[in-house]
Design a protein around this motif. Structure first.
Motif, PDB file in Angstrom:
ATOM      1  N   HIS A 208       2.687   1.683  -3.356  1.00 50.54           N
ATOM      2  CA  HIS A 208       1.763   2.198  -4.376  1.00 50.54           C
ATOM      3  C   HIS A 208       1.549   3.706  -4.190  1.00 50.54           C
ATOM      4  O   HIS A 208       1.517   4.465  -5.171  1.00 50.54           O
ATOM      5  CB  HIS A 208       0.430   1.464  -4.295  1.00 50.54           C
ATOM      6  CG  HIS A 208      -0.609   2.004  -5.232  1.00 50.54           C
ATOM      7  ND1 HIS A 208      -0.532   1.862  -6.604  1.00 50.54           N
ATOM      8  CD2 HIS A 208      -1.758   2.711  -4.994  1.00 50.54           C
ATOM      9  CE1 HIS A 208      -1.572   2.455  -7.178  1.00 50.54           C
ATOM     10  NE2 HIS A 208      -2.329   2.968  -6.218  1.00 50.54           N
ATOM     11  N   TYR A 209       1.435   4.132  -2.927  1.00 50.64           N
ATOM     12  CA  TYR A 209       1.244   5.565  -2.648  1.00 50.64           C
ATOM     13  C   TYR A 209       2.460   6.364  -3.101  1.00 50.64           C
ATOM     14  O   TYR A 209       2.322   7.450  -3.685  1.00 50.64           O
ATOM     15  CB  TYR A 209       1.009   5.771  -1.152  1.00 50.64           C
ATOM     16  CG  TYR A 209       0.682   7.195  -0.765  1.00 50.64           C
ATOM     17  CD1 TYR A 209      -0.536   7.767  -1.118  1.00 50.64           C
ATOM     18  CD2 TYR A 209       1.597   7.973  -0.061  1.00 50.64           C
ATOM     19  CE1 TYR A 209      -0.833   9.080  -0.764  1.00 50.64           C
ATOM     20  CE2 TYR A 209       1.305   9.273   0.298  1.00 50.64           C
ATOM     21  CZ  TYR A 209       0.090   9.822  -0.058  1.00 50.64           C
ATOM     22  OH  TYR A 209      -0.201  11.121   0.278  1.00 50.64           O
TER      23      TYR A 209
ATOM     24  N   SER B 289       9.401   6.592   3.395  1.00 46.50           N
ATOM     25  CA  SER B 289       8.428   6.259   4.443  1.00 46.50           C
ATOM     26  C   SER B 289       8.996   6.540   5.825  1.00 46.50           C
ATOM     27  O   SER B 289       8.302   7.077   6.698  1.00 46.50           O
ATOM     28  CB  SER B 289       8.013   4.784   4.337  1.00 46.50           C
ATOM     29  OG  SER B 289       7.324   4.543   3.130  1.00 46.50           O
TER      30      SER B 289
ATOM     31  N   SER C 120      -0.841  13.976   2.900  1.00 43.13           N
ATOM     32  CA  SER C 120      -1.138  13.355   4.193  1.00 43.13           C
ATOM     33  C   SER C 120      -0.233  13.878   5.309  1.00 43.13           C
ATOM     34  O   SER C 120      -0.435  13.530   6.481  1.00 43.13           O
ATOM     35  CB  SER C 120      -0.976  11.832   4.099  1.00 43.13           C
ATOM     36  OG  SER C 120       0.399  11.467   3.975  1.00 43.13           O
TER      37      SER C 120
ATOM     38  N   ASP D 117       2.982  15.357  -0.848  1.00 43.76           N
ATOM     39  CA  ASP D 117       2.271  14.391  -0.008  1.00 43.76           C
ATOM     40  C   ASP D 117       1.238  15.126   0.849  1.00 43.76           C
ATOM     41  O   ASP D 117       1.572  15.776   1.838  1.00 43.76           O
ATOM     42  CB  ASP D 117       3.268  13.645   0.868  1.00 43.76           C
ATOM     43  CG  ASP D 117       2.657  12.432   1.549  1.00 43.76           C
ATOM     44  OD1 ASP D 117       1.412  12.374   1.654  1.00 43.76           O
ATOM     45  OD2 ASP D 117       3.414  11.541   1.964  1.00 43.76           O
TER      46      ASP D 117
ATOM     47  N   LYS E  45       0.829  -1.205   0.000  1.00 47.53           N
ATOM     48  CA  LYS E  45       0.000   0.000   0.000  1.00 47.53           C
ATOM     49  C   LYS E  45       0.868   1.262   0.000  1.00 47.53           C
ATOM     50  O   LYS E  45       0.602   2.212  -0.744  1.00 47.53           O
ATOM     51  CB  LYS E  45      -0.911  -0.012   1.231  1.00 47.53           C
ATOM     52  CG  LYS E  45      -1.859   1.172   1.305  1.00 47.53           C
ATOM     53  CD  LYS E  45      -2.758   1.061   2.537  1.00 47.53           C
ATOM     54  CE  LYS E  45      -3.683   2.271   2.644  1.00 47.53           C
ATOM     55  NZ  LYS E  45      -4.542   2.192   3.852  1.00 47.53           N
ATOM     56  N   GLU E  46       1.913   1.275   0.849  1.00 47.82           N
ATOM     57  CA  GLU E  46       2.794   2.439   0.926  1.00 47.82           C
ATOM     58  C   GLU E  46       3.610   2.601  -0.363  1.00 47.82           C
ATOM     59  O   GLU E  46       3.843   3.722  -0.827  1.00 47.82           O
ATOM     60  CB  GLU E  46       3.745   2.312   2.118  1.00 47.82           C
ATOM     61  CG  GLU E  46       3.086   2.506   3.471  1.00 47.82           C
ATOM     62  CD  GLU E  46       2.235   1.314   3.881  1.00 47.82           C
ATOM     63  OE1 GLU E  46       2.432   0.215   3.299  1.00 47.82           O
ATOM     64  OE2 GLU E  46       1.366   1.478   4.764  1.00 47.82           O
TER      65      GLU E  46
END
Length: 532
Positions: free
Chosen positions: A284-285, A392, A336, A334, A281-282
């Motif tokens: 892909h982000y 990340s 988020s 980003d 998931k990370e």
């Protein structure tokens, strides 16, 4: 139930809501913890796994509890559940207690307790917004435009580089904050500190107790593993760290990291302690962010590129220019970031048109690219081989710790608090050098503020920086930054006392390549240092 958990709060909401009551007993804290765990998806996953195992296992009715305890002890879900309880408990301890036994506050707590600080923060945000708007207006191009295929960074427009702010700008704001209701006359207080608010900061004695695992009699990575013939210690630490990492229990990993982490284990242990375990998931982000970099040219990109080029313009960092550039450009896009930050650094975000009556936040991440921000990211290039993993972890560290280094606040671990901690520590440990530096016009805080602002990245050798960051993650605090700054200043006090001008003082601290961080911290915290 699983449906109730799925429709409940996000993980950020869980951490933002949990609070213990002021007069609550252990049973009350357990009740609060149970309430918040039931809102978490992990709770539903554990219940489902236990139910499936009970249905497939031949378990006697009277031994269900014993079987469930054994099941949780032997599976990763059990460790994950303990880690979540630990994280929630730590967050609740950091938050103010509720005046009565209730699960949630009736009204949300104030953003900033001190009115003068809140006013200074709003003025700072307005200033940043004005500077950002001026930057957009002066550049001869739209704020956002489609990047043409085949366009490289080297072919981008060349603009005069003027950062929205630097560490010196932030220091000037900190110096300007004062409490109009305080007068030093009654207490005979001589206002020599640049930080004028009367905040409670830890003494050397309190810090030596808080960081007692740094005592010289306890073996440390960064000290004992560097001694000739002590290779066995590094090997032993790697074996112990590998065993602990297999369990994944955060309190045990933090205790291990308090005496340093072997470099080969940093990617694994840092990720486990901070709960940052990148997966599909990370990845892909990050690929989505990379696609935005390739398709959109944002007006602040040239600031980021210049900062990265400045950071990598030395023998230590030059090989990482490409991954660092990609990570910083992704960081700026980003969206988020602000929701992840433990403290929102600034509200200075503009809405800019992007065509077809659409608007876009500028910067998209909400974090204004200030001068030397990439210095905080570059050490992660030494730890992680892939840009996705590096990004990340850098984002997690920024949102949990480093965002506090450029926010106007009086809260613990923010840049104001850390600055005052440094001044109080140095003036108490070595008042002679503190007053001498002020007398010749070289205030100690002006010297060390850039060190704290970048968490010593770019100041000390990168592996010394990592030794400090090991302890920051382990103790979950930035207090070691001003403590190390005071230790370095105190270590070179004889040279400072021999200086007669501010330029001579600056020359004393120009060379920091050979400084060993952990031995200096040990000497400052645990040796007899007080000068009569």
């Amino acid at each position: 139930t699983a449906m109730e958990a799925a429709s409940g709060a996000s993980l950020e909401d869980l951490f933002s809501r949990i609070q213990y009551s002021e007069d609550g007993e252990f049973s009350d804290r357990c009740r609060v913890m149970e309430h918040h765990l039931k809102l978490d998806m992990l709770h539903a996953q554990v219940k489902r796994a236990v139910k499936e195992n009970l249905m497939s296992a031949d378990c006697e009715e009277g031994k269900v509890e014993e079987y469930v305890r054994k099941l949780l002890a032997e599976t990763e879900l059990g460790v994950a559940l303990k880690n979540r309880i630990y994280e929630l408990d730590e967050e609740a301890k950091r938050r103010p207690r509720l005046p009565s036994k209730q699960l949630r506050p009736r009204f949300p707590p104030l953003r900033e307790e001190l009115g003068v600080v809140d006013t200074a923060r709003m003025q700072w945000d307005n200033r940043l917004k004005f500077e950002l708007r001026s930057l957009l207006e002066k550049l001869p191009r739209p704020p956002v435009r489609t990047r043409k295929k085949g366009t490289s960074d080297s072919s981008a427009d060349k603009f005069p580089v003027r950062f929205v702010y630097t560490s010196q700008d932030l220091l000037n704001v900190i110096i300007s904050i004062s409490n109009p209701n305080f007068s030093g006359i009654a207490t005979r207080h001589i206002p020599l500190n640049l930080t004028k608010l009367q905040l409670k900061t830890p003494t050397v004695e309190e810090l030596s107790e808080r960081y007692r695992e740094l005592r010289p009699e306890i073996r440390q990575m960064g000290v004992d593993d560097t001694i000739y013939g002590s290779e066995w210690f590094g090997d032993e630490r790697e074996r112990t760290g590998t065993q602990l990492a297999s369990t994944g229990y955060i309190p045990q990993l933090k205790n291990f990291a308090k005496t340093g982490v072997p470099h080969s284990l940093r990617p694994l242990l840092w990720s486990r302690i901070l709960g940052c375990n990148p997966g599909p998931k990370e990845y892909h982000y990050f690929r989505m962010l990379r696609a935005k970099i390739n398709s959109q040219d944002i007006v602040i990109d040239h600031l980021i590129r210049f900062d990265v080029q400045e950071t990598t313009n030395n023998d230590e960092f030059f090989v990482f220019v490409d991954p660092l550039m990609e990570a910083m450009l992704a960081f700026s896009r980003d969206q988020s970031i602000q929701s992840r930050c433990s403290l929102v650094p600034t509200t200075a975000v503009l809405e800019v048109p992007i065509g077809d009556s659409k608007k876009m936040s500028m910067p998209p991440s909400g974090i204004i690219p200030y001068y030397q921000i990439s210095l905080l990211a570059v050490p992660f290039c030494f730890i992680y081989a892939g840009t996705e993993d590096m990004y990340s972890m850098w984002r997690e560290m920024y949102c949990k710790y480093f965002c506090k280094l450029h926010v106007i606040s009086s809260q613990k671990d923010t840049i104001y608090y850390l600055s005052k901690t440094f001044e109080d520590l140095l003036s108490a440990a070595n008042p002679r050098v503190f007053y001498h530096a002020i007398r010749i016009g070289a205030h100690p805080l002006r010297t060390v503020f850039p060190w704290i602002f970048t968490a010593f990245s770019g100041v000390l050798p990168v592996f010394q920086v990592m030794q400090i960051w090991d302890r920051i993650i382990a103790y979950d605090s930035l207090e070691l930054l001003p403590t190390l700054a005071a230790a370095i200043y105190n270590f070179r006090s004889e040279n400072v006392l021999a200086s007669k001008t501010a330029d001579e003082v600056h020359a004393v601290f120009k060379e920091t390549v050979h400084i060993q961080a952990i031995p200096l911290l040990q000497h400052f915290l645990f040796a007899t240092r007080k000068i009569q």
